[in-house]
Structures are given as C-alpha cells and as structure tokens.
Write a protein that holds these residues in place. Structure first.
Motif, PDB file in Angstrom:
ATOM      1  N   GLU A   1       1.538  -3.160 -14.120  1.00 23.89           N
ATOM      2  CA  GLU A   1       2.055  -2.862 -12.784  1.00 23.89           C
ATOM      3  C   GLU A   1       0.985  -3.243 -11.770  1.00 23.89           C
ATOM      4  O   GLU A   1      -0.171  -2.842 -11.906  1.00 23.89           O
ATOM      5  CB  GLU A   1       2.383  -1.382 -12.634  1.00 23.89           C
ATOM      6  CG  GLU A   1       3.524  -0.920 -13.518  1.00 23.89           C
ATOM      7  CD  GLU A   1       3.745   0.575 -13.377  1.00 23.89           C
ATOM      8  OE1 GLU A   1       4.728   0.971 -12.736  1.00 23.89           O
ATOM      9  OE2 GLU A   1       2.897   1.336 -13.890  1.00 23.89           O
ATOM     10  N   CYS A   2       1.361  -4.011 -10.743  1.00 26.39           N
ATOM     11  CA  CYS A   2       0.401  -4.531  -9.774  1.00 26.39           C
ATOM     12  C   CYS A   2       0.778  -4.081  -8.362  1.00 26.39           C
ATOM     13  O   CYS A   2       1.918  -4.244  -7.941  1.00 26.39           O
ATOM     14  CB  CYS A   2       0.374  -6.051  -9.841  1.00 26.39           C
ATOM     15  SG  CYS A   2      -0.008  -6.673 -11.502  1.00 26.39           S
ATOM     16  N   PHE A   3      -0.216  -3.533  -7.661  1.00 24.32           N
ATOM     17  CA  PHE A   3      -0.005  -2.954  -6.339  1.00 24.32           C
ATOM     18  C   PHE A   3      -0.945  -3.573  -5.322  1.00 24.32           C
ATOM     19  O   PHE A   3      -2.057  -3.978  -5.663  1.00 24.32           O
ATOM     20  CB  PHE A   3      -0.294  -1.443  -6.372  1.00 24.32           C
ATOM     21  CG  PHE A   3       0.602  -0.664  -7.280  1.00 24.32           C
ATOM     22  CD1 PHE A   3       1.727  -0.030  -6.792  1.00 24.32           C
ATOM     23  CD2 PHE A   3       0.307  -0.551  -8.637  1.00 24.32           C
ATOM     24  CE1 PHE A   3       2.556   0.707  -7.638  1.00 24.32           C
ATOM     25  CE2 PHE A   3       1.130   0.182  -9.485  1.00 24.32           C
ATOM     26  CZ  PHE A   3       2.255   0.817  -8.979  1.00 24.32           C
ATOM     27  N   THR A   4      -0.520  -3.578  -4.052  1.00 27.76           N
ATOM     28  CA  THR A   4      -1.458  -3.918  -2.988  1.00 27.76           C
ATOM     29  C   THR A   4      -2.490  -2.795  -2.933  1.00 27.76           C
ATOM     30  O   THR A   4      -2.266  -1.689  -3.435  1.00 27.76           O
ATOM     31  CB  THR A   4      -0.765  -4.026  -1.610  1.00 27.76           C
ATOM     32  OG1 THR A   4      -0.305  -2.731  -1.212  1.00 27.76           O
ATOM     33  CG2 THR A   4       0.384  -5.028  -1.607  1.00 27.76           C
ATOM     34  N   ILE A   5      -3.610  -3.060  -2.300  1.00 31.32           N
ATOM     35  CA  ILE A   5      -4.650  -2.043  -2.149  1.00 31.32           C
ATOM     36  C   ILE A   5      -4.108  -0.884  -1.312  1.00 31.32           C
ATOM     37  O   ILE A   5      -4.308   0.290  -1.657  1.00 31.32           O
ATOM     38  CB  ILE A   5      -5.928  -2.653  -1.533  1.00 31.32           C
ATOM     39  CG1 ILE A   5      -6.486  -3.763  -2.436  1.00 31.32           C
ATOM     40  CG2 ILE A   5      -6.966  -1.568  -1.254  1.00 31.32           C
ATOM     41  CD1 ILE A   5      -6.796  -3.337  -3.868  1.00 31.32           C
TER      42      ILE A   5
END
Length: 168
Positions: free
Chosen positions: A57-61
């Motif tokens: 799972e990849c998120f913005t900062i």
C-alpha cells in the motif's frame, strides 16, 4: 478533499527492483509531499505489513501523516491502536523517486508479495497499491463476482445510493 489517485497500469520490475511509478501517480505524490520543491523528486510511504501477502500500500506523505494522526488520536488502550500502529507506522518505509520516476523495491519488499518481473499499480483514491499481476487477477475475479450479482441493467453507481455525498 485531498489529491486522488486514478487508473491502473502494468510496469516492468528490473533485477535490482527498480520500477517506474505511473506518471499520473507521480503528480499526486508531488502534490502530497510538503517537502517536495519544484524539480525535486517526491517521496512515497510504502506500507508492507499486509499479513495476507497480497499487496503493498502506497501513500503520499501528507496522507500517511494524516493516517498517523488518526491512529495517534486513539486512546493508548484502544484495541485498534496496536494493530494499526504495526501496519501503518512500524511497517512503513519512505522511498524517494529517482530522476526517472522510479523507486527501488528491495527484495525484502518484493518477495512476500511475489512481485518479480512485473508489477500492477492500482489506484485506490487516497492511496495506490502494488500487486503481482497473478495476485491482482484474484482480486479482479472477486470484483467481477460482485458485479455479476447485479442485474445487467443495474448501474454500478447504485452501490453508492445509501452513501452520503460529502460535498453536499
């Protein structure tokens, strides 16, 4: 409302684990990284704690910071706090995109999720996921099963009929 990821695509993963982030996703990552100056590569927060071994799972900062704030707001003894901290605080790595819009998914990140040779990037509105193509095919089959249960004349957006519009 924050920035939104949209779309999906398949990308090659080289022997060193380098993989290109889709161009549209890069723009969202740039907008969601408060420390990203014009011409500088953005960062992405990658959560790798999925115990099922299905996807990263990849998120913005900004989104990861907001998620952390929500977790932090839980009382210390709340039974939800520990597993959420495990998944979205401890099991997270920040990666910086290189000048070509790539990240390096080390073997320790790729192996549990069977990401080798190719990776499927899938938008999930507030984040995106990275799947092995084979494991993503299983998810697509589950989605198709839900849609097949609907009458052919039904509008898939009818699934949202009882969900309030946040903009209203």
């Amino acid at each position: 409302m924050g920035v939104t990821f949209r779309g999906e695509s398949l990308h090659k993963v080289d022997s060193k684990g380098r993989v290109s982030i889709p161009a549209g996703f890069r723009r969202v990552l740039e907008a969601g990284d408060p420390d990203c100056s014009p011409g500088q590569p953005p960062r992405v927060a990658v959560a790798y704690g999925d115990r099922s071994g299905r996807r990263l799972e990849c998120f913005t900062i900004d989104e990861m910071n907001a998620l952390g704030a929500r977790i932090r707001s839980l009382p210390r003894k709340d039974p939800r706090r520990e597993p959420l901290t495990e998944l979205y605080v401890r099991n997270v790595v920040e990666l910086t995109l290189d000048d070509n819009g790539r990240i390096v998914l080390g073997q320790a990140l790729r192996a549990p999720f069977a990401i080798e040779g190719e990776a499927r990037f899938v938008a999930e509105l507030d984040h995106f996921e990275i799947w092995s193509p084979e494991k993503y095919a299983d998810k697509q089959a589950r989605i198709e099963a839900v849609l097949e249960e609907m009458d052919q004349a039904d509008d898939p957006l009818a699934l949202l009929d009882d969900v309030p519009d946040p903009e209203a």
